[in-house]
Design a protein around this motif. Structure first.
Motif, PDB file in Angstrom:
ATOM      1  N   MET A   1      34.413 -58.597 -47.465  1.00  0.00           N
ATOM      2  CA  MET A   1      34.725 -60.017 -46.807  1.00  0.00           C
ATOM      3  C   MET A   1      35.024 -59.477 -45.293  1.00  0.00           C
ATOM      4  SD  MET A   1      34.647 -63.024 -46.543  1.00  0.00           S
ATOM      5  CE  MET A   1      34.846 -63.833 -48.195  1.00  0.00           C
ATOM      6  N   LYS A   2      35.625 -58.594 -45.073  1.00  0.00           N
ATOM      7  CA  LYS A   2      35.797 -58.183 -43.512  1.00  0.00           C
ATOM      8  C   LYS A   2      34.807 -57.751 -42.819  1.00  0.00           C
ATOM      9  CE  LYS A   2      39.069 -55.422 -40.745  1.00  0.00           C
ATOM     10  NZ  LYS A   2      40.113 -54.725 -40.495  1.00  0.00           N
ATOM     11  N   ARG A   3      33.807 -56.914 -43.555  1.00  0.00           N
ATOM     12  CA  ARG A   3      32.520 -56.250 -43.080  1.00  0.00           C
ATOM     13  C   ARG A   3      31.782 -57.506 -42.616  1.00  0.00           C
ATOM     14  NH1 ARG A   3      30.035 -54.511 -39.324  1.00  0.00           N
ATOM     15  NH2 ARG A   3      28.092 -53.846 -39.704  1.00  0.00           N
ATOM     16  N   LEU A   4      31.680 -58.602 -43.637  1.00  0.00           N
ATOM     17  CA  LEU A   4      30.770 -59.679 -43.240  1.00  0.00           C
ATOM     18  C   LEU A   4      31.258 -60.530 -42.183  1.00  0.00           C
ATOM     19  CD1 LEU A   4      28.280 -61.462 -44.144  1.00  0.00           C
ATOM     20  CD2 LEU A   4      29.906 -62.632 -45.502  1.00  0.00           C
ATOM     21  N   ILE A   5      32.610 -60.946 -41.968  1.00  0.00           N
ATOM     22  CA  ILE A   5      33.018 -61.343 -40.892  1.00  0.00           C
ATOM     23  C   ILE A   5      32.720 -60.711 -39.480  1.00  0.00           C
ATOM     24  CG2 ILE A   5      35.326 -62.013 -39.946  1.00  0.00           C
ATOM     25  CD1 ILE A   5      36.329 -62.778 -42.571  1.00  0.00           C
ATOM     26  N   ASP A   6      33.116 -59.273 -39.678  1.00  0.00           N
ATOM     27  CA  ASP A   6      32.773 -58.401 -38.270  1.00  0.00           C
ATOM     28  C   ASP A   6      31.403 -58.781 -38.023  1.00  0.00           C
ATOM     29  OD1 ASP A   6      35.404 -57.646 -38.142  1.00  0.00           O
ATOM     30  OD2 ASP A   6      34.939 -55.761 -39.321  1.00  0.00           O
ATOM     31  N   PHE A   7      30.482 -58.372 -38.780  1.00  0.00           N
ATOM     32  CA  PHE A   7      28.860 -58.649 -38.554  1.00  0.00           C
ATOM     33  C   PHE A   7      28.686 -59.973 -37.897  1.00  0.00           C
ATOM     34  CE2 PHE A   7      24.370 -59.313 -39.515  1.00  0.00           C
ATOM     35  CZ  PHE A   7      23.910 -58.550 -39.050  1.00  0.00           C
ATOM     36  N   CYS A   8      28.955 -60.941 -38.679  1.00  0.00           N
ATOM     37  CA  CYS A   8      28.538 -62.358 -38.277  1.00  0.00           C
ATOM     38  C   CYS A   8      29.075 -62.692 -36.842  1.00  0.00           C
ATOM     39  CB  CYS A   8      28.856 -63.373 -38.998  1.00  0.00           C
ATOM     40  SG  CYS A   8      28.051 -63.245 -40.654  1.00  0.00           S
ATOM     41  N   ILE A   9      30.457 -62.158 -36.505  1.00  0.00           N
ATOM     42  CA  ILE A   9      31.235 -62.577 -35.333  1.00  0.00           C
ATOM     43  C   ILE A   9      30.455 -61.695 -34.240  1.00  0.00           C
ATOM     44  CG2 ILE A   9      33.173 -62.496 -34.156  1.00  0.00           C
ATOM     45  CD1 ILE A   9      34.589 -63.532 -36.525  1.00  0.00           C
ATOM     46  N   SER A  10      30.531 -60.456 -34.398  1.00  0.00           N
ATOM     47  CA  SER A  10      30.002 -59.542 -33.415  1.00  0.00           C
ATOM     48  C   SER A  10      28.549 -59.846 -32.969  1.00  0.00           C
ATOM     49  CB  SER A  10      29.885 -57.800 -33.862  1.00  0.00           C
ATOM     50  OG  SER A  10      29.168 -57.899 -35.045  1.00  0.00           O
ATOM     51  N   PHE A  11      27.634 -60.349 -34.087  1.00  0.00           N
ATOM     52  CA  PHE A  11      26.024 -60.985 -33.585  1.00  0.00           C
ATOM     53  C   PHE A  11      26.233 -61.846 -32.735  1.00  0.00           C
ATOM     54  CE2 PHE A  11      22.435 -63.261 -34.618  1.00  0.00           C
ATOM     55  CZ  PHE A  11      21.475 -62.360 -34.373  1.00  0.00           C
ATOM     56  N   PHE A  12      27.144 -62.888 -32.910  1.00  0.00           N
ATOM     57  CA  PHE A  12      27.380 -64.294 -32.437  1.00  0.00           C
ATOM     58  C   PHE A  12      27.801 -63.815 -30.721  1.00  0.00           C
ATOM     59  CE2 PHE A  12      30.234 -67.665 -30.678  1.00  0.00           C
ATOM     60  CZ  PHE A  12      29.188 -68.595 -30.783  1.00  0.00           C
ATOM     61  N   LEU A  13      28.805 -62.964 -30.674  1.00  0.00           N
ATOM     62  CA  LEU A  13      29.214 -62.874 -29.388  1.00  0.00           C
ATOM     63  C   LEU A  13      28.510 -61.871 -28.460  1.00  0.00           C
ATOM     64  CD1 LEU A  13      33.156 -61.821 -30.427  1.00  0.00           C
ATOM     65  CD2 LEU A  13      32.209 -63.951 -29.413  1.00  0.00           C
ATOM     66  N   LEU A  14      27.682 -61.173 -29.125  1.00  0.00           N
ATOM     67  CA  LEU A  14      26.622 -60.249 -28.424  1.00  0.00           C
ATOM     68  C   LEU A  14      25.509 -61.028 -27.581  1.00  0.00           C
ATOM     69  CD1 LEU A  14      26.130 -57.017 -30.454  1.00  0.00           C
ATOM     70  CD2 LEU A  14      26.894 -57.139 -28.059  1.00  0.00           C
ATOM     71  N   ILE A  15      25.383 -62.368 -28.336  1.00  0.00           N
ATOM     72  CA  ILE A  15      24.247 -63.318 -27.901  1.00  0.00           C
ATOM     73  C   ILE A  15      25.041 -64.036 -26.849  1.00  0.00           C
ATOM     74  CG2 ILE A  15      23.038 -65.357 -28.401  1.00  0.00           C
ATOM     75  CD1 ILE A  15      22.421 -64.124 -31.294  1.00  0.00           C
ATOM     76  N   VAL A  16      26.102 -64.495 -27.132  1.00  0.00           N
ATOM     77  CA  VAL A  16      26.895 -65.507 -26.317  1.00  0.00           C
ATOM     78  C   VAL A  16      27.374 -64.741 -24.955  1.00  0.00           C
ATOM     79  CG1 VAL A  16      29.043 -66.799 -25.896  1.00  0.00           C
ATOM     80  CG2 VAL A  16      27.753 -66.764 -27.823  1.00  0.00           C
ATOM     81  N   PHE A  17      27.645 -63.563 -24.926  1.00  0.00           N
ATOM     82  CA  PHE A  17      28.206 -62.767 -23.797  1.00  0.00           C
ATOM     83  C   PHE A  17      27.414 -61.855 -23.302  1.00  0.00           C
ATOM     84  CE2 PHE A  17      32.252 -64.077 -25.661  1.00  0.00           C
ATOM     85  CZ  PHE A  17      32.650 -64.655 -24.985  1.00  0.00           C
ATOM     86  N   SER A  18      26.042 -61.733 -23.638  1.00  0.00           N
ATOM     87  CA  SER A  18      24.909 -61.135 -22.949  1.00  0.00           C
ATOM     88  C   SER A  18      24.850 -61.085 -21.661  1.00  0.00           C
ATOM     89  CB  SER A  18      23.616 -61.290 -23.855  1.00  0.00           C
ATOM     90  OG  SER A  18      23.183 -62.764 -23.694  1.00  0.00           O
ATOM     91  N   TRP A  19      25.068 -62.425 -21.015  1.00  0.00           N
ATOM     92  CA  TRP A  19      24.799 -62.426 -19.621  1.00  0.00           C
ATOM     93  C   TRP A  19      26.064 -61.975 -18.955  1.00  0.00           C
ATOM     94  CZ3 TRP A  19      28.558 -65.358 -16.849  1.00  0.00           C
ATOM     95  CH2 TRP A  19      29.506 -66.253 -17.645  1.00  0.00           C
ATOM     96  N   LEU A  97      28.835 -54.476 -34.874  1.00  0.00           N
ATOM     97  CA  LEU A  97      27.719 -54.848 -35.484  1.00  0.00           C
ATOM     98  C   LEU A  97      27.116 -53.748 -36.392  1.00  0.00           C
ATOM     99  CD1 LEU A  97      25.717 -57.135 -35.376  1.00  0.00           C
ATOM    100  CD2 LEU A  97      24.580 -55.937 -33.813  1.00  0.00           C
ATOM    101  N   LYS A  98      26.993 -52.455 -35.696  1.00  0.00           N
ATOM    102  CA  LYS A  98      26.640 -51.274 -36.520  1.00  0.00           C
ATOM    103  C   LYS A  98      27.330 -51.166 -37.741  1.00  0.00           C
ATOM    104  CE  LYS A  98      25.163 -47.666 -34.438  1.00  0.00           C
ATOM    105  NZ  LYS A  98      25.532 -46.776 -33.369  1.00  0.00           N
ATOM    106  N   GLY A  99      28.558 -51.204 -37.722  1.00  0.00           N
ATOM    107  CA  GLY A  99      29.491 -51.034 -38.884  1.00  0.00           C
ATOM    108  C   GLY A  99      30.528 -49.721 -38.548  1.00  0.00           C
ATOM    109  N   ASP A 100      30.266 -49.192 -37.441  1.00  0.00           N
ATOM    110  CA  ASP A 100      30.914 -47.965 -36.829  1.00  0.00           C
ATOM    111  C   ASP A 100      32.429 -48.496 -36.797  1.00  0.00           C
ATOM    112  OD1 ASP A 100      28.934 -46.228 -36.857  1.00  0.00           O
ATOM    113  OD2 ASP A 100      28.526 -47.130 -34.485  1.00  0.00           O
ATOM    114  N   MET A 101      32.462 -49.632 -36.318  1.00  0.00           N
ATOM    115  CA  MET A 101      33.943 -50.109 -35.863  1.00  0.00           C
ATOM    116  C   MET A 101      34.320 -51.624 -36.782  1.00  0.00           C
ATOM    117  SD  MET A 101      34.598 -49.057 -32.014  1.00  0.00           S
ATOM    118  CE  MET A 101      36.068 -49.990 -32.099  1.00  0.00           C
ATOM    119  N   SER A 102      35.342 -52.101 -36.435  1.00  0.00           N
ATOM    120  CA  SER A 102      35.702 -53.317 -36.851  1.00  0.00           C
ATOM    121  C   SER A 102      36.567 -53.981 -35.732  1.00  0.00           C
ATOM    122  CB  SER A 102      36.645 -53.253 -38.170  1.00  0.00           C
ATOM    123  OG  SER A 102      37.300 -54.758 -38.425  1.00  0.00           O
ATOM    124  N   PHE A 103      36.777 -55.291 -35.824  1.00  0.00           N
ATOM    125  CA  PHE A 103      37.447 -55.962 -34.638  1.00  0.00           C
ATOM    126  C   PHE A 103      38.868 -55.526 -34.579  1.00  0.00           C
ATOM    127  CE2 PHE A 103      33.982 -59.066 -34.538  1.00  0.00           C
ATOM    128  CZ  PHE A 103      33.631 -59.071 -33.124  1.00  0.00           C
TER     129      PHE A 103
END
Length: 198
Positions: A1-19, A97-103
């Motif tokens: 569950m934690k890994r899934l949350i990390d993946f989804c949130i990091s993917f979303f934040l990378l898009i939102v904060f790309s600029w 996103l890669k799974g090396d780290m968690s939030f």
């Protein structure tokens, strides 16, 4: 569950904060030089080494012998601002996103520290390292190594989604009040030299 949350949130934040990441990248290149984003080997889950990504906050100024000057000299006002706002950590969203780290988890420290940990301190590697953690919201770099490791191991023994959420909220507060960025008299924190030195 934690890994899934990390993946989804990091993917979303990378898009939102790309600029934001792009703007910081340009500013770092202009003010501090290249590379704007550097990578360092750090031990992760079970001590497995990975590369952590960060925006550089220091120059490459050297003395007459070609040796790097002290952190205090190389850390510029712009670099201090990036650290104060924790913006230098933004590239670590890729590590999450890669799974090396968690939030949330113990911060990944230097590989050279691995043989210096005692048995209890080494438990910090039983979970993925985090962008923030229990030690970060309880003093960050302003506490001793002994305190930091106790907080890390306590987190390993008590981790939960609810605790992670609490740590994330406390992290936001810490960023705004800029607490614990460095030890007194240091640009960041003194090096860990082993349990016998504590």
């Amino acid at each position: 569950m934690k890994r899934l949350i990390d993946f989804c949130i990091s993917f979303f934040l990378l898009i939102v904060f790309s600029w934001v990441i792009l703007i910081i990248w340009v500013c770092v290149r202009v003010r501090l030089g290249s590379p704007a984003i550097f990578k360092q080997p750090r031990p992760g889950l079970n001590g497995t080494v990975f590369y952590v990504y960060k925006f550089r906050t220091m120059t490459d100024e050297r003395d007459g012998n070609g040796e790097l000057l002290s952190d205090e000299i190389r850390l510029t006002s712009f670099g201090k601002l990036l650290r104060k706002l924790s913006l230098d950590e933004l590239p670590q969203l890729w590590n999450v996103l890669k799974g090396d780290m968690s939030f949330v988890g113990p911060r990944p420290l230097l590989v050279e520290y691995l043989p210096l940990y005692n048995e209890r301190q080494a438990q910090r590697h039983e979970v993925r390292p985090g962008i923030t953690g229990w030690a970060q919201v309880n003093g960050r770099n302003a506490i001793s190594w002994e305190q930091k490791f106790e907080y890390d191991v306590w987190y390993v023994e008590n981790q939960s989604i609810r605790l992670d959420f609490k740590i994330l909220l406390l992290t936001v507060k810490k960023v705004f009040v800029s607490e614990g960025i460095s030890q007194e008299g240091q640009a960041t924190m003194t090096k860990f030299k082993g349990s016998d030195s504590l």
